[in-house]
Design an enzyme around this catalytic site. Structure first.
Site, mmCIF file in Angstrom:
data_model
loop_
_atom_site.group_PDB
_atom_site.id
_atom_site.type_symbol
_atom_site.label_atom_id
_atom_site.label_comp_id
_atom_site.label_asym_id
_atom_site.label_seq_id
_atom_site.Cartn_x
_atom_site.Cartn_y
_atom_site.Cartn_z
ATOM 1 N N TRP A 101 0.809 -1.224 0.000
ATOM 2 C CA TRP A 101 0.000 0.000 0.000
ATOM 3 C C TRP A 101 0.836 1.266 0.000
ATOM 4 O O TRP A 101 0.529 2.228 -0.715
ATOM 5 C CB TRP A 101 -1.019 -0.020 1.153
ATOM 6 N N ASP A 170 -1.215 6.806 6.275
ATOM 7 C CA ASP A 170 -2.334 5.971 5.830
ATOM 8 C C ASP A 170 -2.630 4.962 6.939
ATOM 9 O O ASP A 170 -1.879 4.015 7.147
ATOM 10 C CB ASP A 170 -1.950 5.248 4.529
ATOM 11 N N LYS A 194 -12.837 -0.954 6.406
ATOM 12 C CA LYS A 194 -12.109 -2.000 7.116
ATOM 13 C C LYS A 194 -12.508 -2.017 8.586
ATOM 14 O O LYS A 194 -13.037 -2.999 9.072
ATOM 15 C CB LYS A 194 -10.606 -1.792 6.972
HETATM 16 N N1 PMP Z 1 -4.459 1.789 2.083
HETATM 17 C C1 PMP Z 1 -4.540 0.631 2.742
HETATM 18 C C2 PMP Z 1 -3.629 0.377 3.910
HETATM 19 C C3 PMP Z 1 -5.482 -0.322 2.353
HETATM 20 O O1 PMP Z 1 -5.561 -1.491 3.003
HETATM 21 C C4 PMP Z 1 -6.343 -0.049 1.275
HETATM 22 C C5 PMP Z 1 -7.425 -1.011 0.820
HETATM 23 N N2 PMP Z 1 -7.161 -2.328 0.951
HETATM 24 C C6 PMP Z 1 -6.205 1.164 0.599
HETATM 25 C C7 PMP Z 1 -5.254 2.060 1.044
HETATM 26 C C8 PMP Z 1 -7.045 1.498 -0.580
HETATM 27 O O2 PMP Z 1 -8.331 1.798 -0.217
HETATM 28 P P1 PMP Z 1 -9.490 1.944 -1.321
HETATM 29 O O3 PMP Z 1 -9.736 0.599 -1.875
HETATM 30 O O4 PMP Z 1 -10.617 2.512 -0.506
HETATM 31 O O5 PMP Z 1 -8.974 2.909 -2.356
#
Ligand code: PMP
Length: 358
Positions: A101, A170, A194
């Site tokens: 990520w 994040d 989440k």
């Molecule tokens: N950052 C992290 C740590 C994530 O786990 C995720 C989604 N799995 C995201 C960003 C991306 O989020 P989205 O799918 O809402 O764009």
């Protein structure tokens, strides 16, 4: 019958929240309307919106000089909105790359500015975290970005450094799992699906002085300052997702708040990691001090049995345990709404599967 749901997201929600949402679905508090049918500018929705903001501020102890913003575009949307809102006159930003990520965040930012990788654990397979002393910042970065819990790789920062440069974090996959010291953060962001709600809502918490650096090309609906000035109702917000997050915030307060949640989350994580470590049948590759309490990737030492394991799990109503395709194996996400009994059921099954196959 409700299953034990270990999804990484969209993920399990507290049953009490779902029941309340169901009971209010057709008629919210005698208004004769569903929350989904209300004007976002009406008195009824305004009260839901204000309560969600206030409960979140209380739960996370958000300091007065930070704005809470309800946005759309998901976690990945913020990967673009961050440089667009923070670069100002600067042309470079620093990224700490500790998993899939944060790597995606750095790659997206490259569309808007130069990125400097201040530290990376890629050569170590993203199974550990770089010590703060190893971070090598560039000369004049607009900010330093870090992902405080890598959902796919299962590594979590339990502390963050105090930097002179704004730290952008994040926290998508562990926000509200324990208390955090927001004074170290310039910006915290998280998608809701989440640990505190449903897809469609993205949260950003921004220190006030950082609202002044948006580039002119930043879209109005994604400009933090515009959203802050309009109390997150500049344009139609994701009203139902905010309502559900608000119910989760109330639920979290009823559970005793984040200190109580941390105790429960630690108990769940310890139960699973101890089970993995006690056997030579299962393995988790992450360095002990960096292991995420929320997302636990694990493998069978004999990978050929992975499909068998997952099939047996499904038969026992232990769902969404398949690991991310880039890592393989299994992953159990232990968010706030996953109870200890679910983790107990999982480890019971793991031990049963091990006994039957060795
Ligand atoms: N950052 C992290 C740590 C994530 O786990 C995720 C989604 N799995 C995201 C960003 C991306 O989020 P989205 O799918 O809402 O764009």
């Amino acid at each position: 019958m409700r299953a034990f749901n270990f999804s990484a997201g969209p993920a399990a929600l507290p049953i009490e929240v779902l029941q309340q949402a169901a009971s209010e679905m057709l008629d919210w508090h005698g208004t004769g309307m569903s929350v989904m049918e209300m004007s976002h500018r009406g008195r009824e929705y305004q009260s839901i919106h204000e309560a969600a903001l206030a409960d979140l501020r209380e739960l996370l102890a958000v300091p007065d000089n930070y704005k809470i913003l309800f946005m759309q575009g998901g976690g990945q949307g913020q990967n673009a909105f961050i440089p667009l809102n923070l670069l100002g006159t600067r042309t470079e930003a620093d990224y700490v790359v500790t998993g899939v990520w944060s790597q995606k965040s750095q790659q997206e930012a490259q569309r808007y500015c130069r990125t400097h990788i201040a530290a990376t654990t890629e050569q170590r397979g993203f199974t550990s975290l770089p010590a703060f002393s190893e971070w090598q910042l560039s000369d004049n970065p607009a900010y330093v970005h870090v992902c405080s819990n890598e959902t796919i790789n299962g590594v979590e920062f339990f502390d963050l450094p105090q930097l002179d440069v704004p730290l952008v974090v994040d926290a998508s996959s562990h926000l509200l799992s324990r208390p955090v010291d927001l004074t170290k953060y310039g910006v915290l962001y998280a998608c809701a699906q989440k640990n505190f709600g449903i897809a469609g809502l993205t949260l950003a918490i921004v220190r006030e002085d950082l609202l002044e650096h948006a580039l002119p090309i930043c879209p109005s609906v994604f400009t933090w300052k515009t959203i802050a000035q309009n109390n997150s109702i500049y344009h139609t917000p994701p009203t139902y997702a905010i309502y559900l997050a608000g119910l989760v915030f109330k639920w979290l307060k009823q559970q005793g708040g984040l200190t109580a949640l941390e105790v429960r989350n630690l108990e769940k994580a310890n139960l699973l990691y101890d089970t993995i470590d006690a056997s030579d049948f299962y393995i988790n590759h992450v360095e002990t001090s960096a292991r995420s309490r929320m997302n636990v990737p694990f493998h069978l030492v004999d990978e050929a049995r992975t499909e068998d394991f997952l099939r047996g799990a499904r038969e026992r109503n232990l769902l969404q345990l398949k690991g991310h395709s880039s890592v393989g194996g299994m992953r159990a996400s232990l968010y706030n709404a996953v109870p200890l009994v679910a983790v107990q059921a999982l480890v019971d099954y793991m031990q049963e599967f091990e006994r039957a196959r060795v």
